[in-house]
Write an enzyme that holds these catalytic residues in place. Structure first.
Site, PDB file in Angstrom:
ATOM      1  N   SER A   1       1.008  -1.179  -0.114  1.00  0.00           N
ATOM      2  CA  SER A   1      -0.009  -0.133   0.036  1.00  0.00           C
ATOM      3  C   SER A   1       0.814   1.064  -0.091  1.00  0.00           C
ATOM      4  O   SER A   1       1.719   1.476   0.795  1.00  0.00           O
ATOM      5  CB  SER A   1      -0.973  -0.050   1.238  1.00  0.00           C
TER       6      SER A   1
ATOM      7  N   LYS B   1      -1.338  -0.960  -4.391  1.00  0.00           N
ATOM      8  CA  LYS B   1      -2.426  -0.387  -4.003  1.00  0.00           C
ATOM      9  C   LYS B   1      -2.233   1.167  -3.761  1.00  0.00           C
ATOM     10  O   LYS B   1      -1.058   1.309  -3.132  1.00  0.00           O
ATOM     11  CB  LYS B   1      -3.037  -0.687  -2.628  1.00  0.00           C
TER      12      LYS B   1
ATOM     13  N   LYS C   1      -3.188   5.049  -2.470  1.00  0.00           N
ATOM     14  CA  LYS C   1      -4.074   5.957  -2.041  1.00  0.00           C
ATOM     15  C   LYS C   1      -4.302   7.277  -2.734  1.00  0.00           C
ATOM     16  O   LYS C   1      -3.450   7.796  -3.414  1.00  0.00           O
ATOM     17  CB  LYS C   1      -3.264   6.522  -0.605  1.00  0.00           C
TER      18      LYS C   1
ATOM     19  N   ASP D   1      -7.293   3.365  -2.872  1.00  0.00           N
ATOM     20  CA  ASP D   1      -8.123   3.469  -1.709  1.00  0.00           C
ATOM     21  C   ASP D   1      -8.304   4.707  -1.298  1.00  0.00           C
ATOM     22  O   ASP D   1      -7.335   5.543  -1.200  1.00  0.00           O
ATOM     23  CB  ASP D   1      -7.063   2.713  -0.373  1.00  0.00           C
TER      24      ASP D   1
ATOM     25  N   GLU E   1     -11.153   0.966  -3.008  1.00  0.00           N
ATOM     26  CA  GLU E   1     -11.306   0.678  -1.577  1.00  0.00           C
ATOM     27  C   GLU E   1     -12.204   1.996  -0.927  1.00  0.00           C
ATOM     28  O   GLU E   1     -11.537   2.931  -0.932  1.00  0.00           O
ATOM     29  CB  GLU E   1     -10.094   0.223  -0.700  1.00  0.00           C
TER      30      GLU E   1
ATOM     31  N   ASP F   1     -13.797  -1.035   3.831  1.00  0.00           N
ATOM     32  CA  ASP F   1     -12.781  -1.375   4.763  1.00  0.00           C
ATOM     33  C   ASP F   1     -13.639  -0.551   6.046  1.00  0.00           C
ATOM     34  O   ASP F   1     -14.087  -1.134   6.727  1.00  0.00           O
ATOM     35  CB  ASP F   1     -11.610  -0.546   4.328  1.00  0.00           C
TER      36      ASP F   1
ATOM     37  N   LYS G   1      -9.672  -6.525   8.616  1.00  0.00           N
ATOM     38  CA  LYS G   1      -8.648  -6.217   9.824  1.00  0.00           C
ATOM     39  C   LYS G   1      -9.363  -6.384  11.057  1.00  0.00           C
ATOM     40  O   LYS G   1     -10.291  -5.877  11.296  1.00  0.00           O
ATOM     41  CB  LYS G   1      -8.405  -4.497   9.683  1.00  0.00           C
TER      42      LYS G   1
ATOM     43  N   GLY H   1      -4.195  -3.963   6.581  1.00  0.00           N
ATOM     44  CA  GLY H   1      -3.240  -3.700   7.512  1.00  0.00           C
ATOM     45  C   GLY H   1      -3.334  -2.307   8.223  1.00  0.00           C
ATOM     46  O   GLY H   1      -4.029  -1.523   7.614  1.00  0.00           O
TER      47      GLY H   1
HETATM   48  O1  OSB Z   1      -7.044   2.164   4.649  1.00  0.00           O
HETATM   49  O2  OSB Z   1      -5.950   0.267   4.594  1.00  0.00           O
HETATM   50  C1  OSB Z   1      -5.957   1.481   5.016  1.00  0.00           C
HETATM   51  C2  OSB Z   1      -2.887   2.268   6.770  1.00  0.00           C
HETATM   52  C3  OSB Z   1      -3.171   2.805   7.962  1.00  0.00           C
HETATM   53  C4  OSB Z   1      -4.749   2.900   8.103  1.00  0.00           C
HETATM   54  C5  OSB Z   1      -5.487   2.560   7.308  1.00  0.00           C
HETATM   55  C6  OSB Z   1      -5.169   2.044   6.007  1.00  0.00           C
HETATM   56  C7  OSB Z   1      -3.484   1.748   6.010  1.00  0.00           C
HETATM   57  C8  OSB Z   1      -3.119   1.157   4.972  1.00  0.00           C
HETATM   58  C9  OSB Z   1      -1.761   0.438   4.979  1.00  0.00           C
HETATM   59  O3  OSB Z   1      -3.580   0.972   3.588  1.00  0.00           O
HETATM   60  C10 OSB Z   1      -1.790  -1.013   5.092  1.00  0.00           C
HETATM   61  C11 OSB Z   1      -0.430  -1.582   5.775  1.00  0.00           C
HETATM   62  O4  OSB Z   1       0.501  -1.737   4.774  1.00  0.00           O
HETATM   63  O5  OSB Z   1      -0.488  -1.877   6.872  1.00  0.00           O
HETATM   64 MG    MG Z   2      -8.155   1.007   3.554  1.00  0.00          MG
END
Ligand code: OSB
Ligand code: MG
Length: 376
Positions: free
Chosen positions: A141, A167, A169, A194, A219, A244, A268, A296
């Site tokens: 990500s 992924k 953001k 995302d 996402e 999510d 999660k 994560g």
């Molecule tokens: O939206 O998935 C998310 C990290 C912190 C809070 C929300 C998210 C994320 C990530 C990183 O996308 C995921 C990771 O590599 O741990």
């Molecule tokens: Mg997310």
């Protein structure tokens, strides 16, 4: 069986690089660790809290307070079954409202404690007699990056390291143009985005403009409490929506699937209140033919190993946000750290418990606050 003590550690870990989402930038993580002890055995868990209440309303201080004042006394006060202690805890606290990250951290510690007491791996405990995989595919990500040259370099590096899905953001204004450039430079790589709740219903047109790029999924584009909005959007999108932030329980998952608000779910355990509820969502989705994947929260090695063990279950069909320790930390708190092989997979440990040693000496160096609660 009785739990003799719960130890809490509030640690601060600084990240290798800044991580930017539509919520803002993260450079350091406040992490709450829980250790549950019974006799000579112990087990570790981690909460997914953030320093600021944006992804979730919980933060390290609320997590600490809920565990200290409510969960620890309740855990220490009663007898637990020798087998299925994680599920028993989930059942006991099922009427407690919210605070999923506090509950999940303690539940994880109990699962690991049971694995250690029964001389089995977390992978086998989470699988509960079902098939589970020895190696699982992982993705990465990447945060919002204003400089496309830097983003391109991060994508190239991730592909070279073998990551099986990228992924990115996004937020309004940093979406369609970026994806167009990524497709232009990297072609047909496995790509998803995302939105972290950053779009309004009125901005659905921007998300429809992403359809031609063949993304694996979008996402959580809309608000966390807008399942109907996601349903309306999904009806007008070709690209599957993955939820999510909207999914906190089995009931939410059922609601989202009944409304056709998503075609995938990001699981999660910290957001959902524990591994038992997370596995129940995994099973519901399997019954409905809906793939899930493991998200994560920029975890330390402890939460990461729990995630990896859980993601060995069969309906975790897509690569998870389960990158190598070194993608997040200069020095992780487990030994060995998590590594990703050249084929973009991680090994799921099958040694007892977490399968890696917890580096208590490192935790002591990073700790801001600690406390221990024992049976009275
Ligand atoms: O939206 O998935 C998310 C990290 C912190 C809070 C929300 C998210 C994320 C990530 C990183 O996308 C995921 C990771 O590599 O741990
Ligand atoms: Mg997310």
């Amino acid at each position: 069986m009785r739990i003799d003590a719960l130890d809490l550690y509030w640690i601060k870990m600084s990240m290798v690089g800044e991580f930017v989402t539509s919520f803002g930038a993260v450079q350091e993580r406040d992490i709450i660790l829980v250790r549950a002890r019974a006799g000579d055995a112990s087990g570790w868990g981690e909460s997914g809290v953030d320093g600021v209440p944006l992804y979730s309303y919980e933060d390290a201080a609320t997590c600490w307070h809920i565990i200290e004042d409510f969960i620890a006394p309740a855990i220490l006060d009663r007898d637990w079954p020798d087998e299925g202690i994680g599920a028993a805890m989930a059942q006991h606290f099922s009427a407690w409202r919210w605070h999923p990250m506090a509950r999940a951290a303690v539940e994880e510690a109990l699962w690991d404690l049971e694995a250690n007491l029964r001389n089995t791996s977390l992978r086998r405990l989470y699988a509960g007699g079902r098939e589970s995989r020895e190696r699982i595919p992982v993705g990465i990500s990447l945060g919002i990056q204003d400089d496309f040259g830097l983003l391109g370099a991060q994508i190239s590096e991730a592909l070279e390291q073998g990551y099986q899905r990228i992924k990115l953001k996004i937020e309004p204004g940093k979406d369609v143009g970026v994806i167009e450039k990524v497709r232009g430079q990297f072609g047909d790589i496995p790509l998803m985005v995302d939105g972290n709740c950053g779009y309004s219903r009125e901005q659905g047109g921007i998300l429809r403009d992403l359809d031609p790029f063949g993304l694996l999924m979008i996402e959580q584009p809309l608000a966390h409490d807008d399942i109907p909005g996601h349903a309306e959007l999904q009806a007008r999108l070709e690209t599957p929506i993955c939820l999510d932030e909207s999914i906190h329980s089995l009931r939410h998952a059922r609601l989202a699937l009944d409304y056709d608000a998503c075609r995938l779910i990001n699981i999660k355990a910290s957001r959902i209140g524990g591994r038992s509820e997370a596995i129940a969502i995994h099973d519901l989705c399997a019954e409905r033919g809906v793939p899930v994947w493991c998200g994560g929260m920029l975890e330390s090695g402890i939460g990461r190993l729990h995630n990896i063990a859980m993601a060995s279950l069969p309906n975790f069909q897509m690569p998870g946000d389960l990158s190598a320790s070194r993608r997040y930390w200069h020095e992780d708190i487990i030994d060995p750290e998590v590594t990703v092989a050249g084929d973009g997979k991680v090994d799921v440990p099958d040694a007892v418990g977490l399968g890696h040693r917890v580096r208590e000496e490192a935790i002591q160096r990073l700790v801001l606050r600690s406390a221990s609660y024992s049976r009275g």
